[in-house]
Motif scaffolding. Sequence first.
Motif, PDB file in Angstrom:
ATOM      1  N   UNK A 125       0.818  -1.209   0.000  1.00 36.47           N
ATOM      2  CA  UNK A 125       0.000   0.000   0.000  1.00 36.47           C
ATOM      3  C   UNK A 125       0.853   1.262   0.000  1.00 36.47           C
ATOM      4  N   UNK A 127       3.311   1.794  -2.122  1.00 37.83           N
ATOM      5  CA  UNK A 127       3.865   2.059  -3.454  1.00 37.83           C
ATOM      6  C   UNK A 127       3.111   3.221  -4.094  1.00 37.83           C
ATOM      7  N   UNK A 128       3.846   4.115  -4.688  1.00 41.22           N
ATOM      8  CA  UNK A 128       3.230   5.209  -5.432  1.00 41.22           C
ATOM      9  C   UNK A 128       3.091   4.829  -6.897  1.00 41.22           C
ATOM     10  N   UNK A 129       3.069   5.834  -7.745  1.00 41.80           N
ATOM     11  CA  UNK A 129       2.877   5.574  -9.161  1.00 41.80           C
ATOM     12  C   UNK A 129       3.996   4.672  -9.714  1.00 41.80           C
ATOM     13  N   UNK A 151       8.462  12.454  -7.044  1.00 40.14           N
ATOM     14  CA  UNK A 151       7.203  12.658  -6.325  1.00 40.14           C
ATOM     15  C   UNK A 151       6.968  11.541  -5.322  1.00 40.14           C
ATOM     16  N   UNK A 152       7.190  10.311  -5.750  1.00 38.78           N
ATOM     17  CA  UNK A 152       6.996   9.186  -4.839  1.00 38.78           C
ATOM     18  C   UNK A 152       7.907   9.304  -3.628  1.00 38.78           C
ATOM     19  N   UNK A 155       6.876  11.788  -1.153  1.00 40.74           N
ATOM     20  CA  UNK A 155       5.728  11.335  -0.368  1.00 40.74           C
ATOM     21  C   UNK A 155       6.005  10.032   0.373  1.00 40.74           C
ATOM     22  N   UNK A 157       6.954   7.198  -0.685  1.00 39.35           N
ATOM     23  CA  UNK A 157       6.398   6.002  -1.312  1.00 39.35           C
ATOM     24  C   UNK A 157       7.449   5.291  -2.161  1.00 39.35           C
TER      25      UNK A 157
END
Lengths: 276, 276
Positions: A125, A127-129, A151-152, A155, A157
Amino acid sequence: MLYLIGLGLGDAKDITVKGLEVVRRCSRVYLEAYTSVLTVGKEALEEFYGRKLILADREEVEQEADNILKDADISDVAFLVVGDPFGATTHSDLVLRATKLGIPYRVIHNASIMNAVGCCGLQLYKFGETVSIVFWTDTWRPESFFDKVKKNRQNDMHTLCLLDIKVKEQSLENLIKGRKIYEPPQYMSVNQAARQLLEIVQNQRKRGEEPAITEETLCVGLARVGAEDQKIAAGTLQQMCTVDLGEPLHSLVITGGSMHPLEMEMLSLFSMPENS
Amino acid sequence: MLYLIGLGLGDAKDITVKGLEVVRRCSRVYLEAYTSVLTVGKEALEEFYGRKLILADREEVEQEADNILKDADISDVAFLVVGDPFGATTHSDLVLRATKLGIPYRVIHNASIMNAVGCCGLQLYKFGETVSIVFWTDTWRPESFFDKVKKNRQNDMHTLCLLDIKVKEQSLENLIKGRKIYEPPQYMSVNQAARQLLEIVQNQRKRGEEPAITEETLCVGLARVGAEDQKIAAGTLQQMCTVDLGEPLHSLVITGGSMHPLEMEMLSLFSMPENS
Protein backbone atom coordinates in the motif's frame (compact mmCIF):
# COMPACT_ATOMS: atom_id res chain seq x y z
CA MET A 1 -18.03 -14.99 -24.29
CA LEU A 2 -14.56 -13.43 -24.34
CA TYR A 3 -12.45 -14.63 -21.43
CA LEU A 4 -9.42 -12.60 -20.42
CA ILE A 5 -7.32 -14.97 -18.37
CA GLY A 6 -4.26 -14.10 -16.32
CA LEU A 7 -1.47 -16.70 -16.35
CA GLY A 8 0.42 -15.42 -13.33
CA LEU A 9 4.15 -15.07 -13.34
CA GLY A 10 6.04 -18.34 -13.17
CA ASP A 11 5.24 -21.31 -15.37
CA ALA A 12 2.32 -23.25 -16.86
CA LYS A 13 0.97 -24.29 -13.46
CA ASP A 14 0.48 -20.72 -12.28
CA ILE A 15 -2.82 -20.52 -14.11
CA THR A 16 -5.81 -20.81 -11.77
CA VAL A 17 -7.96 -23.94 -11.72
CA LYS A 18 -10.83 -21.82 -13.03
CA GLY A 19 -8.68 -20.42 -15.80
CA LEU A 20 -7.50 -23.85 -16.85
CA GLU A 21 -11.05 -25.16 -17.05
CA VAL A 22 -12.02 -22.29 -19.32
CA VAL A 23 -8.95 -22.69 -21.54
CA ARG A 24 -9.77 -26.35 -22.05
CA ARG A 25 -13.29 -25.66 -23.26
CA CYS A 26 -12.87 -22.52 -25.37
CA SER A 27 -13.08 -22.83 -29.13
CA ARG A 28 -10.00 -20.65 -29.69
CA VAL A 29 -7.22 -19.72 -27.30
CA TYR A 30 -4.94 -16.72 -27.93
CA LEU A 31 -1.71 -16.01 -26.08
CA GLU A 32 -0.74 -12.38 -25.81
CA ALA A 33 2.94 -12.28 -26.60
CA TYR A 34 4.36 -8.84 -26.13
CA THR A 35 4.00 -7.28 -22.71
CA SER A 36 5.59 -9.98 -20.60
CA VAL A 37 6.91 -13.55 -20.60
CA LEU A 38 6.75 -16.60 -18.40
CA THR A 39 9.80 -18.72 -17.60
CA VAL A 40 8.45 -21.33 -20.01
CA GLY A 41 7.57 -21.05 -23.69
CA LYS A 42 4.40 -21.50 -25.72
CA GLU A 43 5.02 -25.21 -26.23
CA ALA A 44 5.15 -25.93 -22.49
CA LEU A 45 1.85 -24.10 -22.05
CA GLU A 46 0.27 -25.99 -24.95
CA GLU A 47 1.35 -29.29 -23.51
CA PHE A 48 0.05 -28.55 -20.05
CA TYR A 49 -3.24 -27.03 -21.23
CA GLY A 50 -3.73 -29.69 -23.89
CA ARG A 51 -4.63 -26.91 -26.34
CA LYS A 52 -3.07 -25.21 -29.34
CA LEU A 53 -2.37 -21.55 -28.64
CA ILE A 54 -2.56 -18.81 -31.25
CA LEU A 55 0.15 -16.22 -30.66
CA ALA A 56 -1.19 -12.69 -30.73
CA ASP A 57 1.46 -10.03 -30.99
CA ARG A 58 0.87 -6.33 -30.59
CA GLU A 59 0.05 -5.78 -34.25
CA GLU A 60 -2.56 -8.48 -34.27
CA VAL A 61 -4.28 -7.39 -31.09
CA GLU A 62 -4.43 -3.82 -32.31
CA GLN A 63 -5.16 -4.38 -35.97
CA GLU A 64 -6.93 -7.68 -36.06
CA ALA A 65 -8.96 -7.58 -32.89
CA ASP A 66 -11.98 -8.48 -34.98
CA ASN A 67 -10.37 -11.82 -35.84
CA ILE A 68 -9.82 -12.53 -32.17
CA LEU A 69 -13.42 -11.62 -31.40
CA LYS A 70 -14.92 -13.51 -34.34
CA ASP A 71 -17.90 -15.63 -33.24
CA ALA A 72 -17.21 -14.84 -29.58
CA ASP A 73 -20.90 -14.00 -29.29
CA ILE A 74 -21.85 -17.59 -30.02
CA SER A 75 -18.77 -19.46 -28.74
CA ASP A 76 -16.12 -19.01 -26.08
CA VAL A 77 -12.78 -17.42 -26.90
CA ALA A 78 -9.90 -17.13 -24.43
CA PHE A 79 -7.25 -14.45 -24.46
CA LEU A 80 -4.33 -15.36 -22.21
CA VAL A 81 -2.15 -12.71 -20.65
CA VAL A 82 0.99 -13.20 -18.59
CA GLY A 83 0.35 -11.76 -15.14
CA ASP A 84 -3.11 -10.20 -14.85
CA PRO A 85 -5.17 -9.00 -17.85
CA PHE A 86 -5.43 -5.45 -16.53
CA GLY A 87 -1.81 -4.56 -16.05
CA ALA A 88 -1.57 -3.01 -19.53
CA THR A 89 -3.85 -0.58 -21.29
CA THR A 90 -4.13 -2.51 -24.50
CA HIS A 91 -6.47 -5.06 -23.01
CA SER A 92 -8.97 -2.36 -22.20
CA ASP A 93 -9.04 -1.85 -25.94
CA LEU A 94 -10.06 -5.44 -26.54
CA VAL A 95 -12.75 -5.26 -23.86
CA LEU A 96 -14.18 -2.06 -25.30
CA ARG A 97 -14.25 -3.51 -28.77
CA ALA A 98 -15.96 -6.66 -27.54
CA THR A 99 -18.55 -4.58 -25.69
CA LYS A 100 -19.29 -2.55 -28.82
CA LEU A 101 -19.88 -5.79 -30.70
CA GLY A 102 -22.27 -6.96 -28.00
CA ILE A 103 -19.89 -9.71 -26.84
CA PRO A 104 -19.91 -10.32 -23.10
CA TYR A 105 -16.56 -10.73 -21.37
CA ARG A 106 -15.19 -12.12 -18.15
CA VAL A 107 -11.86 -11.66 -16.42
CA ILE A 108 -10.06 -14.43 -14.59
CA HIS A 109 -7.50 -12.65 -12.47
CA ASN A 110 -4.07 -13.75 -11.41
CA ALA A 111 -0.94 -12.40 -9.79
CA SER A 112 0.99 -9.70 -11.63
CA ILE A 113 4.23 -7.99 -10.77
CA MET A 114 2.06 -5.10 -9.54
CA ASN A 115 1.08 -7.11 -6.46
CA ALA A 116 3.64 -9.95 -6.36
CA VAL A 117 6.38 -7.37 -5.81
CA GLY A 118 5.20 -7.46 -2.18
CA CYS A 119 7.29 -10.63 -1.77
CA CYS A 120 10.37 -8.47 -1.15
CA GLY A 121 8.77 -7.30 2.08
CA LEU A 122 7.98 -3.72 1.12
CA GLN A 123 4.39 -2.90 1.96
CA LEU A 124 2.23 -2.82 -1.13
CA TYR A 125 0.00 0.00 0.00
CA LYS A 126 3.05 2.25 0.25
CA PHE A 127 3.86 2.06 -3.45
CA GLY A 128 3.23 5.21 -5.43
CA GLU A 129 2.88 5.57 -9.16
CA THR A 130 4.56 2.81 -11.18
CA VAL A 131 7.07 3.85 -13.83
CA SER A 132 8.48 2.20 -16.93
CA ILE A 133 12.16 2.42 -17.79
CA VAL A 134 12.76 2.07 -21.52
CA PHE A 135 15.92 1.13 -23.41
CA TRP A 136 17.82 4.26 -24.27
CA THR A 137 19.19 4.68 -27.76
CA ASP A 138 21.85 7.08 -28.98
CA THR A 139 19.19 9.61 -29.87
CA TRP A 140 16.34 8.88 -27.47
CA ARG A 141 17.15 9.07 -23.77
CA PRO A 142 13.95 10.04 -21.96
CA GLU A 143 14.29 11.22 -18.37
CA SER A 144 10.77 12.46 -17.75
CA PHE A 145 9.69 9.39 -15.75
CA PHE A 146 12.20 10.48 -13.14
CA ASP A 147 9.79 13.20 -11.95
CA LYS A 148 7.44 10.46 -10.81
CA VAL A 149 10.19 8.77 -8.82
CA LYS A 150 10.87 12.14 -7.22
CA LYS A 151 7.20 12.66 -6.32
CA ASN A 152 7.00 9.19 -4.84
CA ARG A 153 10.13 9.75 -2.78
CA GLN A 154 8.85 13.11 -1.57
CA ASN A 155 5.73 11.34 -0.37
CA ASP A 156 7.69 8.48 1.24
CA MET A 157 6.40 6.00 -1.31
CA HIS A 158 8.22 3.19 -3.06
CA THR A 159 8.47 3.15 -6.85
CA LEU A 160 8.08 -0.02 -8.85
CA CYS A 161 10.05 0.31 -12.09
CA LEU A 162 8.91 -1.97 -14.89
CA LEU A 163 11.80 -2.67 -17.21
CA ASP A 164 11.56 -2.53 -20.97
CA ILE A 165 10.86 -5.56 -23.14
CA LYS A 166 11.43 -5.52 -26.86
CA VAL A 167 9.72 -8.35 -28.65
CA LYS A 168 9.26 -8.56 -32.41
CA GLU A 169 10.98 -5.24 -33.01
CA GLN A 170 12.29 -4.36 -36.47
CA SER A 171 15.56 -2.61 -37.12
CA LEU A 172 15.13 0.82 -38.69
CA GLU A 173 16.52 -0.55 -41.94
CA ASN A 174 14.13 -3.48 -42.08
CA LEU A 175 11.26 -1.21 -41.12
CA ILE A 176 12.02 1.24 -43.93
CA LYS A 177 12.46 -1.54 -46.45
CA GLY A 178 9.26 -3.17 -45.29
CA ARG A 179 11.03 -6.42 -44.48
CA LYS A 180 9.28 -8.38 -41.74
CA ILE A 181 12.53 -9.45 -40.16
CA TYR A 182 12.56 -9.13 -36.39
CA GLU A 183 15.38 -8.54 -33.95
CA PRO A 184 15.94 -11.07 -31.16
CA PRO A 185 13.91 -10.24 -28.03
CA GLN A 186 15.57 -7.96 -25.51
CA TYR A 187 14.82 -7.69 -21.82
CA MET A 188 16.23 -4.91 -19.72
CA SER A 189 18.23 -6.09 -16.72
CA VAL A 190 18.32 -4.44 -13.31
CA ASN A 191 21.95 -3.55 -14.11
CA GLN A 192 21.00 -1.60 -17.21
CA ALA A 193 18.12 0.13 -15.47
CA ALA A 194 20.35 1.14 -12.56
CA ARG A 195 23.01 2.50 -14.92
CA GLN A 196 20.46 4.60 -16.79
CA LEU A 197 19.13 5.90 -13.49
CA LEU A 198 22.61 6.85 -12.34
CA GLU A 199 23.20 8.67 -15.61
CA ILE A 200 20.09 10.73 -14.98
CA VAL A 201 21.32 11.47 -11.47
CA GLN A 202 24.63 12.68 -12.90
CA ASN A 203 22.91 14.76 -15.57
CA GLN A 204 20.81 16.45 -12.93
CA ARG A 205 23.89 17.26 -10.86
CA LYS A 206 25.56 18.75 -13.92
CA ARG A 207 22.55 20.99 -14.35
CA GLY A 208 22.82 22.06 -10.72
CA GLU A 209 19.65 20.24 -9.67
CA GLU A 210 19.47 18.11 -6.57
CA PRO A 211 18.51 14.60 -7.68
CA ALA A 212 15.77 12.75 -5.80
CA ILE A 213 17.96 9.67 -5.45
CA THR A 214 21.68 9.04 -5.22
CA GLU A 215 24.16 6.19 -5.60
CA GLU A 216 23.34 5.27 -1.99
CA THR A 217 19.55 5.05 -2.31
CA LEU A 218 18.23 1.69 -1.13
CA CYS A 219 16.80 -0.33 -4.01
CA VAL A 220 15.52 -3.85 -4.56
CA GLY A 221 16.22 -5.88 -7.67
CA LEU A 222 13.83 -8.72 -8.44
CA ALA A 223 14.15 -11.43 -11.07
CA ARG A 224 11.70 -14.11 -12.17
CA VAL A 225 9.23 -13.32 -9.37
CA GLY A 226 6.99 -16.30 -8.75
CA ALA A 227 9.35 -18.82 -10.35
CA GLU A 228 11.23 -21.49 -8.40
CA ASP A 229 14.52 -19.71 -9.01
CA GLN A 230 13.36 -16.18 -8.29
CA LYS A 231 16.05 -13.86 -6.99
CA ILE A 232 15.72 -10.77 -4.84
CA ALA A 233 18.60 -8.48 -3.88
CA ALA A 234 18.40 -5.40 -1.69
CA GLY A 235 21.22 -2.90 -1.87
CA THR A 236 22.22 0.56 -3.02
CA LEU A 237 21.48 1.86 -6.50
CA GLN A 238 25.23 1.60 -7.12
CA GLN A 239 25.16 -2.09 -6.20
CA MET A 240 22.23 -2.64 -8.56
CA CYS A 241 24.58 -1.74 -11.45
CA THR A 242 26.52 -4.97 -10.98
CA VAL A 243 24.32 -7.42 -9.06
CA ASP A 244 23.88 -10.68 -10.95
CA LEU A 245 20.20 -11.65 -11.00
CA GLY A 246 20.36 -14.01 -13.97
CA GLU A 247 17.75 -14.49 -16.65
CA PRO A 248 14.77 -12.15 -17.32
CA LEU A 249 12.32 -10.79 -16.33
CA HIS A 250 13.74 -8.23 -13.98
CA SER A 251 12.06 -5.46 -12.03
CA LEU A 252 13.51 -2.75 -9.84
CA VAL A 253 12.10 -1.02 -6.79
CA ILE A 254 13.36 2.35 -5.58
CA THR A 255 12.41 2.55 -1.94
CA GLY A 256 10.66 5.54 -0.41
CA GLY A 257 12.56 7.46 2.20
CA SER A 258 11.25 6.21 5.53
CA MET A 259 10.51 2.59 6.17
CA HIS A 260 8.62 0.45 8.63
CA PRO A 261 10.86 -1.70 10.85
CA LEU A 262 9.16 -4.82 9.45
CA GLU A 263 10.04 -3.71 5.92
CA MET A 264 13.67 -3.26 6.93
CA GLU A 265 13.72 -6.66 8.58
CA MET A 266 12.25 -8.33 5.51
CA LEU A 267 14.71 -6.54 3.21
CA SER A 268 17.58 -7.73 5.38
CA LEU A 269 16.74 -11.27 4.22
CA PHE A 270 17.81 -10.17 0.75
CA SER A 271 20.54 -7.66 1.53
CA MET A 272 23.77 -7.65 -0.40
CA PRO A 273 27.18 -7.60 1.31
CA GLU A 274 28.27 -4.00 1.77
CA ASN A 275 31.25 -4.05 -0.56
CA SER A 276 29.72 -6.00 -3.41
CA MET B 1 9.00 -25.92 3.87
CA LEU B 2 6.46 -23.25 4.70
CA TYR B 3 4.25 -22.44 1.72
CA LEU B 4 2.35 -19.16 1.69
CA ILE B 5 -0.36 -19.64 -0.88
CA GLY B 6 -2.67 -16.99 -2.29
CA LEU B 7 -6.24 -18.10 -2.93
CA GLY B 8 -7.23 -15.24 -5.21
CA LEU B 9 -10.52 -13.46 -4.79
CA GLY B 10 -13.55 -15.44 -5.92
CA ASP B 11 -14.15 -19.03 -4.91
CA ALA B 12 -12.37 -22.34 -4.39
CA LYS B 13 -11.31 -22.63 -8.03
CA ASP B 14 -9.35 -19.38 -7.96
CA ILE B 15 -6.38 -21.15 -6.42
CA THR B 16 -3.59 -21.81 -8.94
CA VAL B 17 -2.87 -25.32 -10.19
CA LYS B 18 0.51 -25.10 -8.46
CA GLY B 19 -1.11 -23.97 -5.22
CA LEU B 20 -3.63 -26.79 -5.31
CA GLU B 21 -0.92 -29.40 -5.82
CA VAL B 22 0.96 -28.08 -2.80
CA VAL B 23 -2.18 -27.95 -0.63
CA ARG B 24 -2.93 -31.57 -1.43
CA ARG B 25 0.48 -32.81 -0.32
CA CYS B 26 1.20 -30.67 2.75
CA SER B 27 1.01 -32.28 6.15
CA ARG B 28 -0.98 -29.37 7.65
CA VAL B 29 -2.98 -26.67 5.91
CA TYR B 30 -3.91 -23.42 7.68
CA LEU B 31 -6.45 -20.92 6.43
CA GLU B 32 -5.86 -17.33 7.47
CA ALA B 33 -9.24 -16.02 8.51
CA TYR B 34 -9.14 -12.36 9.32
CA THR B 35 -7.96 -10.02 6.62
CA SER B 36 -10.33 -11.00 3.83
CA VAL B 37 -12.96 -13.50 2.74
CA LEU B 38 -13.87 -15.42 -0.38
CA THR B 39 -17.44 -15.75 -1.62
CA VAL B 40 -17.43 -19.33 -0.33
CA GLY B 41 -16.77 -20.69 3.16
CA LYS B 42 -14.20 -23.02 4.68
CA GLU B 43 -16.28 -26.10 3.96
CA ALA B 44 -16.42 -25.42 0.22
CA LEU B 45 -12.65 -25.02 0.18
CA GLU B 46 -12.16 -28.23 2.14
CA GLU B 47 -14.36 -30.14 -0.23
CA PHE B 48 -12.63 -28.86 -3.34
CA TYR B 49 -9.10 -29.26 -1.96
CA GLY B 50 -9.89 -32.62 -0.38
CA ARG B 51 -8.15 -31.44 2.78
CA LYS B 52 -9.11 -30.39 6.30
CA LEU B 53 -8.25 -26.75 6.92
CA ILE B 54 -7.16 -25.37 10.26
CA LEU B 55 -8.56 -21.87 10.78
CA ALA B 56 -5.92 -19.41 11.94
CA ASP B 57 -7.30 -16.19 13.29
CA ARG B 58 -5.25 -13.13 14.11
CA GLU B 59 -4.54 -14.23 17.67
CA GLU B 60 -3.25 -17.57 16.58
CA VAL B 61 -1.00 -16.26 13.84
CA GLU B 62 0.47 -13.68 16.18
CA GLN B 63 0.64 -15.69 19.38
CA GLU B 64 0.96 -19.24 18.22
CA ALA B 65 3.07 -18.92 15.12
CA ASP B 66 5.32 -21.57 16.58
CA ASN B 67 2.47 -24.07 16.35
CA ILE B 68 1.92 -23.22 12.72
CA LEU B 69 5.64 -23.62 12.03
CA LYS B 70 6.05 -26.83 14.05
CA ASP B 71 8.00 -29.46 12.08
CA ALA B 72 7.95 -27.27 8.97
CA ASP B 73 11.68 -27.93 8.70
CA ILE B 74 11.06 -31.62 8.11
CA SER B 75 7.60 -31.55 6.51
CA ASP B 76 5.53 -29.21 4.35
CA VAL B 77 3.05 -26.79 5.90
CA ALA B 78 0.71 -24.58 3.89
CA PHE B 79 -0.65 -21.23 5.02
CA LEU B 80 -3.53 -20.09 2.82
CA VAL B 81 -4.34 -16.43 2.40
CA VAL B 82 -7.27 -14.91 0.53
CA GLY B 83 -5.85 -12.76 -2.27
CA ASP B 84 -2.05 -12.72 -2.26
CA PRO B 85 0.11 -13.52 0.80
CA PHE B 86 1.85 -10.14 0.73
CA GLY B 87 -1.07 -7.78 0.84
CA ALA B 88 -0.92 -7.53 4.64
CA THR B 89 2.01 -6.95 6.94
CA THR B 90 1.25 -9.80 9.30
CA HIS B 91 2.50 -12.42 6.87
CA SER B 92 5.92 -10.84 6.84
CA ASP B 93 5.91 -11.71 10.53
CA LEU B 94 5.37 -15.37 9.79
CA VAL B 95 8.10 -15.39 7.14
CA LEU B 96 10.58 -13.72 9.47
CA ARG B 97 9.81 -16.15 12.24
CA ALA B 98 10.23 -19.10 9.89
CA THR B 99 13.54 -17.74 8.66
CA LYS B 100 14.81 -17.35 12.23
CA LEU B 101 13.92 -20.98 12.87
CA GLY B 102 15.83 -22.01 9.76
CA ILE B 103 12.65 -23.03 7.94
CA PRO B 104 12.68 -22.32 4.21
CA TYR B 105 9.57 -20.75 2.69
CA ARG B 106 8.00 -20.28 -0.70
CA VAL B 107 5.27 -17.98 -1.92
CA ILE B 108 2.65 -19.01 -4.45
CA HIS B 109 1.17 -15.76 -5.65
CA ASN B 110 -2.34 -14.97 -6.76
CA ALA B 111 -4.54 -12.02 -7.61
CA SER B 112 -5.36 -9.57 -4.84
CA ILE B 113 -7.58 -6.52 -4.84
CA MET B 114 -4.35 -4.51 -5.17
CA ASN B 115 -4.05 -5.58 -8.81
CA ALA B 116 -7.50 -6.96 -9.68
CA VAL B 117 -8.94 -3.47 -9.13
CA GLY B 118 -7.65 -2.80 -12.64
CA CYS B 119 -10.78 -4.53 -13.95
CA CYS B 120 -12.68 -1.25 -13.60
CA GLY B 121 -10.52 0.20 -16.34
CA LEU B 122 -8.44 2.61 -14.30
CA GLN B 123 -4.77 2.16 -15.07
CA LEU B 124 -2.99 0.31 -12.30
CA TYR B 125 0.26 2.20 -12.56
CA LYS B 126 -1.62 5.43 -11.82
CA PHE B 127 -2.70 4.35 -8.36
CA GLY B 128 -1.02 6.13 -5.49
CA GLU B 129 -0.82 5.05 -1.87
CA THR B 130 -3.60 2.69 -0.79
CA VAL B 131 -5.67 3.69 2.24
CA SER B 132 -7.86 1.80 4.68
CA ILE B 133 -11.19 3.17 5.84
CA VAL B 134 -12.15 1.87 9.26
CA PHE B 135 -15.54 1.69 10.94
CA TRP B 136 -16.11 4.83 12.95
CA THR B 137 -17.44 4.55 16.47
CA ASP B 138 -19.00 7.26 18.62
CA THR B 139 -15.63 8.07 20.09
CA TRP B 140 -13.15 7.11 17.38
CA ARG B 141 -13.53 8.84 14.03
CA PRO B 142 -10.09 8.98 12.43
CA GLU B 143 -9.66 11.34 9.50
CA SER B 144 -5.90 11.20 9.05
CA PHE B 145 -6.00 8.81 6.08
CA PHE B 146 -7.67 11.63 4.16
CA ASP B 147 -4.29 13.38 3.80
CA LYS B 148 -3.16 10.48 1.64
CA VAL B 149 -6.20 10.81 -0.59
CA LYS B 150 -5.35 14.49 -0.91
CA LYS B 151 -1.74 13.77 -1.85
CA ASN B 152 -2.81 11.23 -4.43
CA ARG B 153 -5.31 13.66 -5.96
CA GLN B 154 -2.72 16.41 -6.05
CA ASN B 155 -0.48 14.06 -8.00
CA ASP B 156 -3.29 12.93 -10.32
CA MET B 157 -3.29 9.45 -8.86
CA HIS B 158 -6.20 7.19 -8.03
CA THR B 159 -6.72 5.98 -4.47
CA LEU B 160 -7.78 2.45 -3.68
CA CYS B 161 -9.69 2.43 -0.38
CA LEU B 162 -9.75 -0.91 1.39
CA LEU B 163 -12.85 -1.13 3.55
CA ASP B 164 -12.85 -2.37 7.11
CA ILE B 165 -13.57 -5.95 8.08
CA LYS B 166 -14.34 -6.94 11.64
CA VAL B 167 -14.03 -10.65 12.25
CA LYS B 168 -13.97 -12.28 15.67
CA GLU B 169 -14.28 -8.96 17.49
CA GLN B 170 -15.40 -8.85 21.13
CA SER B 171 -17.72 -6.26 22.56
CA LEU B 172 -16.09 -4.03 25.17
CA GLU B 173 -18.16 -5.76 27.84
CA ASN B 174 -17.13 -9.25 26.81
CA LEU B 175 -13.53 -8.14 26.47
CA ILE B 176 -13.48 -6.71 30.01
CA LYS B 177 -15.18 -9.75 31.46
CA GLY B 178 -12.80 -12.03 29.58
CA ARG B 179 -15.65 -13.81 27.82
CA LYS B 180 -14.64 -15.27 24.50
CA ILE B 181 -17.92 -14.33 22.87
CA TYR B 182 -17.53 -12.76 19.46
CA GLU B 183 -19.68 -10.30 17.56
CA PRO B 184 -21.00 -11.31 14.13
CA PRO B 185 -18.58 -10.37 11.33
CA GLN B 186 -19.01 -6.91 9.84
CA TYR B 187 -17.95 -5.76 6.41
CA MET B 188 -17.97 -2.10 5.47
CA SER B 189 -20.05 -1.31 2.40
CA VAL B 190 -19.22 1.27 -0.23
CA ASN B 191 -22.25 3.20 1.07
CA GLN B 192 -20.82 3.45 4.57
CA ALA B 193 -17.38 4.37 3.31
CA ALA B 194 -18.80 7.10 1.07
CA ARG B 195 -20.87 8.53 3.94
CA GLN B 196 -17.84 8.67 6.22
CA LEU B 197 -15.85 10.36 3.46
CA LEU B 198 -18.58 12.95 2.96
CA GLU B 199 -18.64 13.64 6.68
CA ILE B 200 -14.92 14.35 6.56
CA VAL B 201 -15.49 16.68 3.59
CA GLN B 202 -18.15 18.54 5.56
CA ASN B 203 -15.94 18.73 8.66
CA GLN B 204 -13.15 20.22 6.59
CA ARG B 205 -15.49 22.83 5.15
CA LYS B 206 -16.66 23.75 8.65
CA ARG B 207 -13.02 24.31 9.60
CA GLY B 208 -12.59 26.56 6.56
CA GLU B 209 -10.34 24.08 4.73
CA GLU B 210 -10.78 23.23 1.10
CA PRO B 211 -11.40 19.48 0.89
CA ALA B 212 -9.49 17.44 -1.69
CA ILE B 213 -12.69 15.81 -2.90
CA THR B 214 -16.33 16.84 -3.07
CA GLU B 215 -19.76 15.27 -3.48
CA GLU B 216 -19.10 15.36 -7.24
CA THR B 217 -15.75 13.55 -7.30
CA LEU B 218 -15.81 10.56 -9.62
CA CYS B 219 -15.53 7.29 -7.70
CA VAL B 220 -15.79 3.61 -8.48
CA GLY B 221 -17.47 1.10 -6.17
CA LEU B 222 -16.48 -2.53 -6.57
CA ALA B 223 -18.04 -5.59 -4.98
CA ARG B 224 -16.93 -9.23 -5.03
CA VAL B 225 -14.18 -8.60 -7.57
CA GLY B 226 -13.28 -11.83 -9.33
CA ALA B 227 -16.55 -13.58 -8.49
CA GLU B 228 -19.21 -14.45 -11.09
CA ASP B 229 -21.55 -11.82 -9.67
CA GLN B 230 -19.00 -9.03 -9.25
CA LYS B 231 -20.43 -5.54 -9.50
CA ILE B 232 -18.77 -2.32 -10.51
CA ALA B 233 -20.40 1.11 -10.43
CA ALA B 234 -18.84 4.38 -11.47
CA GLY B 235 -20.43 7.60 -10.26
CA THR B 236 -20.03 10.55 -7.94
CA LEU B 237 -19.11 10.19 -4.30
CA GLN B 238 -22.67 11.27 -3.53
CA GLN B 239 -24.02 8.41 -5.64
CA MET B 240 -21.74 5.96 -3.81
CA CYS B 241 -23.75 6.69 -0.63
CA THR B 242 -26.77 4.88 -2.02
CA VAL B 243 -25.59 2.54 -4.80
CA ASP B 244 -26.62 -1.06 -4.16
CA LEU B 245 -23.65 -3.36 -4.70
CA GLY B 246 -24.96 -6.29 -2.69
CA GLU B 247 -22.96 -8.66 -0.53
CA PRO B 248 -19.35 -8.08 0.68
CA LEU B 249 -16.49 -7.57 0.03
CA HIS B 250 -16.61 -4.01 -1.21
CA SER B 251 -13.81 -1.66 -2.23
CA LEU B 252 -13.90 1.97 -3.28
CA VAL B 253 -11.70 3.90 -5.66
CA ILE B 254 -11.42 7.69 -5.57
CA THR B 255 -10.20 8.70 -9.00
CA GLY B 256 -7.29 11.07 -9.54
CA GLY B 257 -8.09 14.35 -11.22
CA SER B 258 -7.14 13.87 -14.86
CA MET B 259 -7.86 10.71 -16.74
CA HIS B 260 -6.79 8.96 -19.90
CA PRO B 261 -9.55 8.76 -22.55
CA LEU B 262 -9.34 4.96 -22.41
CA GLU B 263 -9.95 5.07 -18.66
CA MET B 264 -13.02 7.23 -19.19
CA GLU B 265 -14.30 4.91 -21.88
CA MET B 266 -13.86 1.86 -19.66
CA LEU B 267 -15.55 3.60 -16.72
CA SER B 268 -18.49 4.45 -18.95
CA LEU B 269 -19.22 0.71 -19.12
CA PHE B 270 -20.03 0.90 -15.42
CA SER B 271 -21.46 4.39 -15.11
CA MET B 272 -24.56 5.05 -13.05
CA PRO B 273 -27.51 7.03 -14.39
CA GLU B 274 -27.03 10.69 -13.54
CA ASN B 275 -29.94 11.07 -11.15
CA SER B 276 -29.54 7.84 -9.23
